[in-house]
Write a protein that holds these residues in place. Sequence first.
Motif, PDB file in Angstrom:
ATOM      1  N   PHE A 278      40.610 -14.449  16.742  1.00 15.46           N
ATOM      2  CA  PHE A 278      39.364 -14.612  17.658  1.00 15.46           C
ATOM      3  C   PHE A 278      38.380 -14.246  17.054  1.00 15.46           C
ATOM      4  O   PHE A 278      38.294 -13.049  16.512  1.00 15.46           O
ATOM      5  CB  PHE A 278      39.854 -14.153  18.819  1.00 15.46           C
ATOM      6  CG  PHE A 278      38.911 -14.320  19.956  1.00 15.46           C
ATOM      7  CD1 PHE A 278      39.037 -15.447  20.584  1.00 15.46           C
ATOM      8  CD2 PHE A 278      37.793 -13.403  20.387  1.00 15.46           C
ATOM      9  CE1 PHE A 278      38.075 -15.803  21.780  1.00 15.46           C
ATOM     10  CE2 PHE A 278      36.985 -13.538  21.203  1.00 15.46           C
ATOM     11  CZ  PHE A 278      37.020 -14.802  22.004  1.00 15.46           C
ATOM     12  N   PRO A 279      37.158 -14.990  16.822  1.00 14.81           N
ATOM     13  CA  PRO A 279      36.058 -14.616  16.189  1.00 14.81           C
ATOM     14  C   PRO A 279      35.305 -13.157  16.664  1.00 14.81           C
ATOM     15  O   PRO A 279      34.460 -12.584  15.972  1.00 14.81           O
ATOM     16  CB  PRO A 279      35.106 -15.814  16.346  1.00 14.81           C
ATOM     17  CG  PRO A 279      35.584 -16.574  17.258  1.00 14.81           C
ATOM     18  CD  PRO A 279      37.019 -16.349  17.434  1.00 14.81           C
ATOM     19  N   HIS A 280      35.419 -12.934  18.154  1.00 12.11           N
ATOM     20  CA  HIS A 280      34.327 -12.151  18.640  1.00 12.11           C
ATOM     21  C   HIS A 280      35.082 -10.643  18.764  1.00 12.11           C
ATOM     22  O   HIS A 280      35.249 -10.200  20.013  1.00 12.11           O
ATOM     23  CB  HIS A 280      33.961 -12.462  19.980  1.00 12.11           C
ATOM     24  CG  HIS A 280      33.163 -13.908  19.778  1.00 12.11           C
ATOM     25  ND1 HIS A 280      31.961 -14.145  19.238  1.00 12.11           N
ATOM     26  CD2 HIS A 280      33.439 -15.017  20.086  1.00 12.11           C
ATOM     27  CE1 HIS A 280      31.693 -15.154  19.279  1.00 12.11           C
ATOM     28  NE2 HIS A 280      32.746 -15.838  19.781  1.00 12.11           N
ATOM     29  N   LEU A 281      35.656 -10.215  17.761  1.00 12.27           N
ATOM     30  CA  LEU A 281      36.288  -8.752  17.487  1.00 12.27           C
ATOM     31  C   LEU A 281      35.522  -7.928  16.700  1.00 12.27           C
ATOM     32  O   LEU A 281      34.923  -8.393  15.428  1.00 12.27           O
ATOM     33  CB  LEU A 281      37.604  -8.937  17.192  1.00 12.27           C
ATOM     34  CG  LEU A 281      38.386  -9.757  18.018  1.00 12.27           C
ATOM     35  CD1 LEU A 281      39.907  -9.982  17.455  1.00 12.27           C
ATOM     36  CD2 LEU A 281      38.668  -9.492  19.309  1.00 12.27           C
ATOM     37  N   LYS A 282      35.365  -6.637  16.811  1.00 11.13           N
ATOM     38  CA  LYS A 282      34.948  -5.826  16.007  1.00 11.13           C
ATOM     39  C   LYS A 282      35.878  -4.421  15.801  1.00 11.13           C
ATOM     40  O   LYS A 282      36.516  -3.925  16.631  1.00 11.13           O
ATOM     41  CB  LYS A 282      33.505  -5.433  15.989  1.00 11.13           C
ATOM     42  CG  LYS A 282      33.269  -4.479  17.242  1.00 11.13           C
ATOM     43  CD  LYS A 282      31.878  -4.118  17.459  1.00 11.13           C
ATOM     44  CE  LYS A 282      31.561  -3.498  18.567  1.00 11.13           C
ATOM     45  NZ  LYS A 282      30.067  -2.957  18.758  1.00 11.13           N
ATOM     46  N   LEU A 283      35.765  -3.931  14.686  1.00 12.79           N
ATOM     47  CA  LEU A 283      36.601  -2.465  14.380  1.00 12.79           C
ATOM     48  C   LEU A 283      35.570  -1.551  14.415  1.00 12.79           C
ATOM     49  O   LEU A 283      34.569  -1.366  13.808  1.00 12.79           O
ATOM     50  CB  LEU A 283      36.904  -2.436  13.085  1.00 12.79           C
ATOM     51  CG  LEU A 283      38.031  -1.395  12.517  1.00 12.79           C
ATOM     52  CD1 LEU A 283      39.389  -1.353  13.609  1.00 12.79           C
ATOM     53  CD2 LEU A 283      38.471  -1.275  11.199  1.00 12.79           C
ATOM     54  N   VAL A 284      35.724  -0.402  15.481  1.00 11.61           N
ATOM     55  CA  VAL A 284      34.890   0.668  15.700  1.00 11.61           C
ATOM     56  C   VAL A 284      35.704   1.902  14.824  1.00 11.61           C
ATOM     57  O   VAL A 284      36.816   2.094  15.299  1.00 11.61           O
ATOM     58  CB  VAL A 284      34.586   0.788  17.079  1.00 11.61           C
ATOM     59  CG1 VAL A 284      33.894   2.126  17.427  1.00 11.61           C
ATOM     60  CG2 VAL A 284      33.802  -0.355  17.606  1.00 11.61           C
ATOM     61  N   PHE A 285      34.762   2.709  14.269  1.00 11.21           N
ATOM     62  CA  PHE A 285      35.557   3.840  13.674  1.00 11.21           C
ATOM     63  C   PHE A 285      35.405   5.164  14.386  1.00 11.21           C
ATOM     64  O   PHE A 285      36.067   6.114  13.879  1.00 11.21           O
ATOM     65  CB  PHE A 285      34.912   3.948  12.308  1.00 11.21           C
ATOM     66  CG  PHE A 285      34.874   2.858  11.379  1.00 11.21           C
ATOM     67  CD1 PHE A 285      36.273   2.670  10.693  1.00 11.21           C
ATOM     68  CD2 PHE A 285      33.984   1.849  11.448  1.00 11.21           C
ATOM     69  CE1 PHE A 285      36.431   1.711   9.459  1.00 11.21           C
ATOM     70  CE2 PHE A 285      34.388   0.402  10.347  1.00 11.21           C
ATOM     71  CZ  PHE A 285      35.476   0.632   9.832  1.00 11.21           C
ATOM     72  N   ASP A 286      34.561   5.355  15.351  1.00 10.33           N
ATOM     73  CA  ASP A 286      34.652   6.793  15.975  1.00 10.33           C
ATOM     74  C   ASP A 286      34.969   6.489  17.415  1.00 10.33           C
ATOM     75  O   ASP A 286      34.010   7.046  18.162  1.00 10.33           O
ATOM     76  CB  ASP A 286      33.269   7.289  15.905  1.00 10.33           C
ATOM     77  CG  ASP A 286      32.062   6.310  16.313  1.00 10.33           C
ATOM     78  OD1 ASP A 286      32.414   5.016  16.704  1.00 10.33           O
ATOM     79  OD2 ASP A 286      30.933   6.902  16.274  1.00 10.33           O
ATOM     80  N   THR A 287      35.912   6.135  17.904  1.00 11.07           N
ATOM     81  CA  THR A 287      36.468   6.217  19.367  1.00 11.07           C
ATOM     82  C   THR A 287      37.311   7.415  19.483  1.00 11.07           C
ATOM     83  O   THR A 287      37.569   7.965  18.401  1.00 11.07           O
ATOM     84  CB  THR A 287      37.275   5.023  19.721  1.00 11.07           C
ATOM     85  OG1 THR A 287      38.655   5.311  19.039  1.00 11.07           O
ATOM     86  CG2 THR A 287      36.764   3.812  18.986  1.00 11.07           C
ATOM     87  N   PRO A 288      37.523   7.849  20.876  1.00  5.24           N
ATOM     88  CA  PRO A 288      38.104   9.057  20.923  1.00  5.24           C
ATOM     89  C   PRO A 288      39.777   8.920  20.352  1.00  5.24           C
ATOM     90  O   PRO A 288      40.442   9.910  20.287  1.00  5.24           O
ATOM     91  CB  PRO A 288      38.410   9.055  22.406  1.00  5.24           C
ATOM     92  CG  PRO A 288      37.087   8.430  23.003  1.00  5.24           C
ATOM     93  CD  PRO A 288      36.789   7.341  21.774  1.00  5.24           C
ATOM     94  N   LYS A 289      40.336   7.740  20.278  1.00  5.92           N
ATOM     95  CA  LYS A 289      41.459   7.466  19.703  1.00  5.92           C
ATOM     96  C   LYS A 289      41.654   7.284  18.079  1.00  5.92           C
ATOM     97  O   LYS A 289      42.447   6.873  17.489  1.00  5.92           O
ATOM     98  CB  LYS A 289      41.996   6.347  20.249  1.00  5.92           C
ATOM     99  CG  LYS A 289      42.131   6.373  21.478  1.00  5.92           C
ATOM    100  CD  LYS A 289      42.644   5.081  22.433  1.00  5.92           C
ATOM    101  CE  LYS A 289      42.713   5.206  23.731  1.00  5.92           C
ATOM    102  NZ  LYS A 289      43.520   3.811  24.378  1.00  5.92           N
ATOM    103  N   GLY A 290      40.295   7.309  17.571  1.00  3.93           N
ATOM    104  CA  GLY A 290      40.101   6.943  16.059  1.00  3.93           C
ATOM    105  C   GLY A 290      39.450   5.587  16.002  1.00  3.93           C
ATOM    106  O   GLY A 290      38.716   5.159  16.805  1.00  3.93           O
TER     107      GLY A 290
END
Length: 169
Positions: A21-33
């Motif tokens: 799916f094209p509308h995804l991003k990887l976020v690096f600084d969440t409370p879970k990593g």
Amino acid sequence: MTNPSPETQKPKPEDLPLERFPHLKLVFDTPKGRGVFATAPIPRNTLLEICPVLIFGLSENTTHIEHTSLYHYTYNWPLPTSSKPQTTQAVVLGLGSMFNHSTQHQNVGWTRDLQREVVVYRTLREVQEGEELCISYGGRLTFVDVEDGGEGVEEVEEVLGRIEVGEGD
């Protein structure tokens, strides 16, 4: 070297187009990593990704993988055997190993395709823009769930009841 007889050859699966799916991003600084987030609204039952897997042999898994940080990113993988059922581990490639766990806000289900050696991820409900995409890691988790501060233990039946998403749903 001789070729295996047709009776012992594993049937070759059909080629499978890989999708994301094209509308995804990887976020690096969440409370879970690290975590996967929606950059646009996503309808229920949307195919998010088809991820190939790398399956470890039984001895490879117990001798090496279980003693590394890689083990925390693997999925149980049933091995086809003629005798008793056996399970090893598989690394899911693509975003599959980046989805975080949630007991309270799970919005992604996953299914294994054992013949094609892939894991398919679909949304369980509508997902809002900016929302983290979370799966259940399965029963008997051994870590503290960030969301509720308690043990992340779920019964297998409870999890399976949420992750089966069919084509026609």
